[in-house]
Motif scaffolding. Sequence first.
Motif, PDB file in Angstrom:
ATOM      1  N   PRO A  12       0.817  -1.225   0.000  1.00  0.00           N
ATOM      2  CA  PRO A  12       0.000   0.000   0.000  1.00  0.00           C
ATOM      3  C   PRO A  12       0.851   1.276   0.000  1.00  0.00           C
ATOM      4  CG  PRO A  12      -0.885  -1.574   1.570  1.00  0.00           C
ATOM      5  CD  PRO A  12       0.431  -2.127   1.095  1.00  0.00           C
ATOM      6  N   VAL A  13       2.000   1.245   0.658  1.00  0.00           N
ATOM      7  CA  VAL A  13       2.888   2.412   0.673  1.00  0.00           C
ATOM      8  C   VAL A  13       3.453   2.657  -0.722  1.00  0.00           C
ATOM      9  CG1 VAL A  13       5.075   3.315   1.572  1.00  0.00           C
ATOM     10  CG2 VAL A  13       3.451   2.208   3.110  1.00  0.00           C
ATOM     11  N   LEU A  14       3.879   1.583  -1.384  1.00  0.00           N
ATOM     12  CA  LEU A  14       4.429   1.713  -2.724  1.00  0.00           C
ATOM     13  C   LEU A  14       3.378   2.210  -3.712  1.00  0.00           C
ATOM     14  CD1 LEU A  14       6.740   1.424  -4.686  1.00  0.00           C
ATOM     15  CD2 LEU A  14       6.147  -0.992  -4.932  1.00  0.00           C
ATOM     16  N   VAL A  15       2.168   1.688  -3.624  1.00  0.00           N
ATOM     17  CA  VAL A  15       1.088   2.111  -4.532  1.00  0.00           C
ATOM     18  C   VAL A  15       0.791   3.598  -4.331  1.00  0.00           C
ATOM     19  CG1 VAL A  15      -1.360   1.846  -5.070  1.00  0.00           C
ATOM     20  CG2 VAL A  15       0.074  -0.176  -4.770  1.00  0.00           C
ATOM     21  N   GLU A  16       0.692   4.029  -3.098  1.00  0.00           N
ATOM     22  CA  GLU A  16       0.429   5.450  -2.826  1.00  0.00           C
ATOM     23  C   GLU A  16       1.586   6.318  -3.329  1.00  0.00           C
ATOM     24  OE1 GLU A  16      -1.678   8.740  -1.690  1.00  0.00           O
ATOM     25  OE2 GLU A  16      -2.385   6.680  -1.673  1.00  0.00           O
ATOM     26  N   ALA A  17       2.813   5.851  -3.124  1.00  0.00           N
ATOM     27  CA  ALA A  17       3.983   6.603  -3.608  1.00  0.00           C
ATOM     28  C   ALA A  17       3.964   6.706  -5.127  1.00  0.00           C
ATOM     29  CB  ALA A  17       5.267   5.944  -3.120  1.00  0.00           C
ATOM     30  N   LEU A  18       3.591   5.631  -5.812  1.00  0.00           N
ATOM     31  CA  LEU A  18       3.520   5.665  -7.277  1.00  0.00           C
ATOM     32  C   LEU A  18       2.452   6.635  -7.768  1.00  0.00           C
ATOM     33  CD1 LEU A  18       3.982   1.905  -8.170  1.00  0.00           C
ATOM     34  CD2 LEU A  18       5.543   3.789  -8.679  1.00  0.00           C
ATOM     35  N   LEU A  19       1.303   6.639  -7.115  1.00  0.00           N
ATOM     36  CA  LEU A  19       0.246   7.581  -7.495  1.00  0.00           C
ATOM     37  C   LEU A  19       0.721   9.021  -7.343  1.00  0.00           C
ATOM     38  CD1 LEU A  19      -2.867   5.848  -5.899  1.00  0.00           C
ATOM     39  CD2 LEU A  19      -2.311   6.030  -8.335  1.00  0.00           C
ATOM     40  N   ASP A  39      14.094   1.473 -10.613  1.00  0.00           N
ATOM     41  CA  ASP A  39      15.067   1.734 -11.669  1.00  0.00           C
ATOM     42  C   ASP A  39      14.462   2.618 -12.759  1.00  0.00           C
ATOM     43  OD1 ASP A  39      17.588   1.601 -12.769  1.00  0.00           O
ATOM     44  OD2 ASP A  39      17.129  -0.192 -13.949  1.00  0.00           O
ATOM     45  N   ILE A  40      13.888   3.747 -12.334  1.00  0.00           N
ATOM     46  CA  ILE A  40      13.267   4.712 -13.244  1.00  0.00           C
ATOM     47  C   ILE A  40      14.302   5.767 -13.612  1.00  0.00           C
ATOM     48  CG2 ILE A  40      11.492   6.505 -13.466  1.00  0.00           C
ATOM     49  CD1 ILE A  40       9.824   4.901 -11.463  1.00  0.00           C
ATOM     50  N   ASP A  41      14.387   6.112 -14.905  1.00  0.00           N
ATOM     51  CA  ASP A  41      15.289   7.158 -15.363  1.00  0.00           C
ATOM     52  C   ASP A  41      14.742   8.502 -14.884  1.00  0.00           C
ATOM     53  OD1 ASP A  41      17.220   8.640 -16.629  1.00  0.00           O
ATOM     54  OD2 ASP A  41      16.256   8.520 -18.599  1.00  0.00           O
ATOM     55  N   SER A  42      15.575   9.261 -14.189  1.00  0.00           N
ATOM     56  CA  SER A  42      15.110  10.531 -13.625  1.00  0.00           C
ATOM     57  C   SER A  42      15.696  11.732 -14.346  1.00  0.00           C
ATOM     58  CB  SER A  42      15.456  10.603 -12.138  1.00  0.00           C
ATOM     59  OG  SER A  42      16.861  10.573 -11.972  1.00  0.00           O
ATOM     60  N   GLY A  43      16.148  11.560 -15.592  1.00  0.00           N
ATOM     61  CA  GLY A  43      16.701  12.659 -16.362  1.00  0.00           C
ATOM     62  C   GLY A  43      15.635  13.689 -16.717  1.00  0.00           C
ATOM     63  N   PRO A  44      16.062  14.841 -17.261  1.00  0.00           N
ATOM     64  CA  PRO A  44      15.099  15.896 -17.630  1.00  0.00           C
ATOM     65  C   PRO A  44      14.037  15.421 -18.625  1.00  0.00           C
ATOM     66  CG  PRO A  44      17.358  16.668 -17.871  1.00  0.00           C
ATOM     67  CD  PRO A  44      17.423  15.203 -17.537  1.00  0.00           C
ATOM     68  N   GLU A  45      14.416  14.513 -19.546  1.00  0.00           N
ATOM     69  CA  GLU A  45      13.446  14.016 -20.518  1.00  0.00           C
ATOM     70  C   GLU A  45      12.349  13.222 -19.826  1.00  0.00           C
ATOM     71  OE1 GLU A  45      16.763  12.186 -20.620  1.00  0.00           O
ATOM     72  OE2 GLU A  45      17.381  14.207 -21.072  1.00  0.00           O
ATOM     73  N   ALA A  46      12.714  12.484 -18.770  1.00  0.00           N
ATOM     74  CA  ALA A  46      11.742  11.664 -18.051  1.00  0.00           C
ATOM     75  C   ALA A  46      10.707  12.542 -17.373  1.00  0.00           C
ATOM     76  CB  ALA A  46      12.445  10.773 -17.030  1.00  0.00           C
ATOM     77  N   VAL A  47      11.135  13.679 -16.845  1.00  0.00           N
ATOM     78  CA  VAL A  47      10.198  14.587 -16.179  1.00  0.00           C
ATOM     79  C   VAL A  47       9.193  15.123 -17.185  1.00  0.00           C
ATOM     80  CG1 VAL A  47       9.986  16.770 -14.941  1.00  0.00           C
ATOM     81  CG2 VAL A  47      11.849  15.197 -14.386  1.00  0.00           C
ATOM     82  N   VAL A  48       9.658  15.512 -18.356  1.00  0.00           N
ATOM     83  CA  VAL A  48       8.765  16.021 -19.402  1.00  0.00           C
ATOM     84  C   VAL A  48       7.801  14.928 -19.833  1.00  0.00           C
ATOM     85  CG1 VAL A  48       8.662  16.894 -21.766  1.00  0.00           C
ATOM     86  CG2 VAL A  48      10.402  17.748 -20.207  1.00  0.00           C
ATOM     87  N   ALA A  49       8.299  13.706 -20.024  1.00  0.00           N
ATOM     88  CA  ALA A  49       7.448  12.599 -20.461  1.00  0.00           C
ATOM     89  C   ALA A  49       6.386  12.295 -19.427  1.00  0.00           C
ATOM     90  CB  ALA A  49       8.298  11.373 -20.735  1.00  0.00           C
ATOM     91  N   ASN A  50       6.726  12.400 -18.128  1.00  0.00           N
ATOM     92  CA  ASN A  50       5.768  12.099 -17.075  1.00  0.00           C
ATOM     93  C   ASN A  50       4.704  13.168 -16.913  1.00  0.00           C
ATOM     94  OD1 ASN A  50       6.892   9.650 -16.377  1.00  0.00           O
ATOM     95  ND2 ASN A  50       8.243  10.528 -14.857  1.00  0.00           N
ATOM     96  N   ASN A  51       4.949  14.365 -17.409  1.00  0.00           N
ATOM     97  CA  ASN A  51       4.006  15.468 -17.238  1.00  0.00           C
ATOM     98  C   ASN A  51       3.123  15.702 -18.454  1.00  0.00           C
ATOM     99  OD1 ASN A  51       4.777  16.071 -14.620  1.00  0.00           O
ATOM    100  ND2 ASN A  51       6.470  17.338 -15.308  1.00  0.00           N
TER     101      ASN A  51
END
Length: 54
Positions: A12-19, A39-51
């Motif tokens: 439940p902690v992981l699911v809430e963190a993912l949300l 193991d998620i890529d946290s580069g600038p491109e990843a931030v744009v893709a996630n938004n």
Amino acid sequence: MARRPIEWVNTPVLVEALLRYEQGILPRSMRLWVEELLDIDSGPEAVVANNRPN
């Protein structure tokens, strides 16, 4: 301080963190934990893709 390997994660902690990660409202320390754990890529491109709107 030595890093300890992750042995188990409370689902439940992981699911809430993912949300919250997907919403962009996770504190930096938790965001880094999720990225390292999954193991998620946290580069600038990843931030744009996630938004991008769905």
